[in-house]
Design an enzyme around this catalytic site. Structure first.
Site, PDB file in Angstrom:
ATOM      1  N   HIS A 147     -66.996 -19.669  40.681  1.00 47.44           N
ATOM      2  CA  HIS A 147     -68.061 -18.682  40.412  1.00 47.44           C
ATOM      3  C   HIS A 147     -69.361 -19.067  41.123  1.00 47.44           C
ATOM      4  O   HIS A 147     -70.454 -18.748  40.648  1.00 47.44           O
ATOM      5  CB  HIS A 147     -68.314 -18.519  38.909  1.00 47.44           C
ATOM      6  CG  HIS A 147     -67.063 -18.293  38.128  1.00 47.44           C
ATOM      7  ND1 HIS A 147     -66.561 -17.048  37.836  1.00 47.44           N
ATOM      8  CD2 HIS A 147     -66.167 -19.178  37.611  1.00 47.44           C
ATOM      9  CE1 HIS A 147     -65.427 -17.173  37.157  1.00 47.44           C
ATOM     10  NE2 HIS A 147     -65.157 -18.463  37.015  1.00 47.44           N
ATOM     11  N   SER A 193     -85.814 -16.848  63.584  1.00 48.41           N
ATOM     12  CA  SER A 193     -86.251 -15.469  63.356  1.00 48.41           C
ATOM     13  C   SER A 193     -87.204 -15.059  64.470  1.00 48.41           C
ATOM     14  O   SER A 193     -87.934 -15.891  65.003  1.00 48.41           O
ATOM     15  CB  SER A 193     -86.950 -15.392  62.004  1.00 48.41           C
ATOM     16  OG  SER A 193     -87.827 -14.303  61.959  1.00 48.41           O
TER      17      SER A 193
END
Ligand code: ARG
Length: 480
Positions: free
Chosen positions: A154, A275
């Site tokens: 999970h 970026s």
């Protein structure tokens, strides 16, 4: 082209839709090989006089030679690779070229080309998947293989593992992928050549001879099925899906692992980007792109099956639309696997400080089981105990023997709550997290990877020998 019986040329837009020259580039080597073998058979059987057949073969070999040197361009106006080769041959050698298509149809030709090209693509995929496994095995064998990190369920800390087990488990998947590709390849063992349009031929061809020369075991059993059978394409697309789904899981390991705060993976500079706006960014774009590739792959499998459903048996033109789906799809799959393998090779696997997740809780419950407590009771008591400690704000690494004794008086004297680092050693069950089992896993993966690599190499040598015998340059295969 072949329109003497009609009063008008094909509509221009229709011709654009009809042309498969773009995707057929990938089939050029296969097409030439098939044609050489076919022409040799026509000569050997006397269907075409031996001298003329020899002229055809020589002409085809020259075209192949020029194609390998980048000097043969396919003309979209000639519809497909088959017509291009035939037209070029006839341009070069004259009327003998018009005998090449004797006892042959583009329908059995395209099926044969696809079988040859698929065999080659699958070989490349076997190698790429094994390469990914090898890169992971190398990391597992290095010092980080022995370091311990949280294993997740999970996406939450579950139980601590050696990096070696995580890496070895991803590697095991890629080895299975390589084996799956290989099984698909080995089933491509029958030659469609000689099936004609759908019904074979009244001429005395020798299909066993052409099958052998192209490296197949036998001719296909039914001309009708052979021209429409695209099972191997579907099998290959499915195998590609599975491999790319596996690749997405490893890519996700890299994306999550390199997230600041998680810090268990450091990607190499060759596989990160920044970026265009934020100068601090070190983005795992390549891992994200590999993760994404499974989506179009699944789409391709669905496209391919949808294309086939409801088609009558026998060649239907719809089949042409499946060609780029398969050929581009497999090439793309191989590229993604190769990028992932190279990325894995340049990735560092780190062990960040242990989280306070009490991942040894199961070992505590197991110890209680060992002194006769039913597992459900043990689970409940450990859970309540951990919750109470958490409320008090005590870290799990501060647990003392007397505290354990007080809460679980029946525990054996020698029980220690696992530390983050010795936890994996406690689970010695077969295939479990102890180092002995991890070492077993790694050696199994290594053995299967090696066997797969050797098999691919043997097949590559076998095919190369056959192509050389046909006078087809290697450069027309493999690399694209
Ligand atoms: N270009 C076709 C294909 O890719 C080759 C077979 C064409 N056959 C035909 N009867 N038009 O499938």
């Amino acid at each position: 082209m072949l329109r003497d019986r009609f009063s008008a040329p094909l509509d221009e837009r229709a011709a654009a839709l009809s042309s498969s020259v773009e995707e057929d580039r990938a089939l050029l080597g296969a097409d030439l090989w098939g044609s050489v073998v076919h022409a040799e058979m026509l000569g050997a059987t006397g269907i075409v006089p031996a001298r003329r057949a020899q002229r055809i073969v020589t002409g085809l070999r020259r075209i192949a030679h020029d194609a390998a040197a980048g000097r043969f361009r396919l003309d979209p106006a000639l519809e497909d690779v088959h017509m291009n080769v035939e037209a070029e041959l006839t341009r070069r050698i004259g009327s003998d070229g018009e005998r090449l298509h004797t006892a042959r149809s583009r329908n059995d030709q395209v099926a044969t080309d696809l079988a040859i090209a698929l065999r080659e693509e699958l070989l490349g995929l076997e190698r790429a998947a094994n390469e990914a496994a090898r890169a992971l095995l190398a990391a597992a064998a290095g010092p980080s293989g022995h370091s311990v990190v949280d294993g997740w369920t999970h996406t939450q800390p579950a139980q601590r593992l050696y990096w070696g087990q995580i890496l070895g488990s991803h590697a095991l998947r890629f080895v299975r992928d390589a084996e799956r590709f290989r099984r698909v390849r080995e089933r491509i063992d029958s030659s469609p050549l000689g099936s004609g349009a759908i019904a074979g031929t009244s001429l005395p061809i020798d299909r066993a001879r052409t099958a052998r020369a192209l490296g197949f075991r036998r001719p296909t059993a039914s001309s009708l099925d052979a021209v429409s059978d695209r099972d191997a394409s579907g099998d290959a697309l499915y195998a590609a899906c599975v491999a790319l789904v596996h690749a997405s899981a490893l890519a996700e390991e890299f994306v999550l692992g390199s997230m600041p705060g998680v810090d268990r993976v450091r990607l190499g500079d060759r596989f990160v980007t920044t970026s265009s706006l934020m100068p601090h960014k070190r983005n795992p774009d390549l891992a994200e792109l590999v993760r994404a590739e499974s989506a179009p792959a699944i789409g391709r499998l669905v496209t391919h099956l949808t294309l086939l459903k409801g088609l009558p048996i026998g060649y239907q033109r719809d089949l042409q639309v499946g060609k780029p789906v398969v050929l581009d799809g497999l090439a793309r799959t191989r590229l993604a696997l190769e990028v992932l393998a190279a990325m894995a090779e340049q990735t560092e696997f780190l062990s960040p400080p242990v989280t306070d997740a009490a991942t040894g809780s199961v070992e505590l419950a197991d110890a209680l089981v060992g002194v006769g407590v039913p597992f459900r009771t043990a689970h409940r008591r450990v859970g309540v105990w951990l919750a109470a400690r958490a409320r008090r704000g005590s870290r799990i690494d501060a647990v003392t023997q007397s505290e354990l004794r007080q809460s679980f008086p029946e525990l054996p004297e020698e029980f220690r709550f696992p530390t983050g680092d010795n936890e994996p050693e406690r689970r010695t069950s077969a295939g479990g997290s102890s180092w002995r089992e991890v070492a077993r896993l790694l050696s199994e993966v290594r053995r299967r990877e090696k066997a797969g690599r050797a098999a691919a190499q043997r097949e590559a040598v076998r095919l190369e020998r056959l192509r050389t015998a046909a006078g087809i340059p290697e450069r027309l295969f493999g690399e694209r």
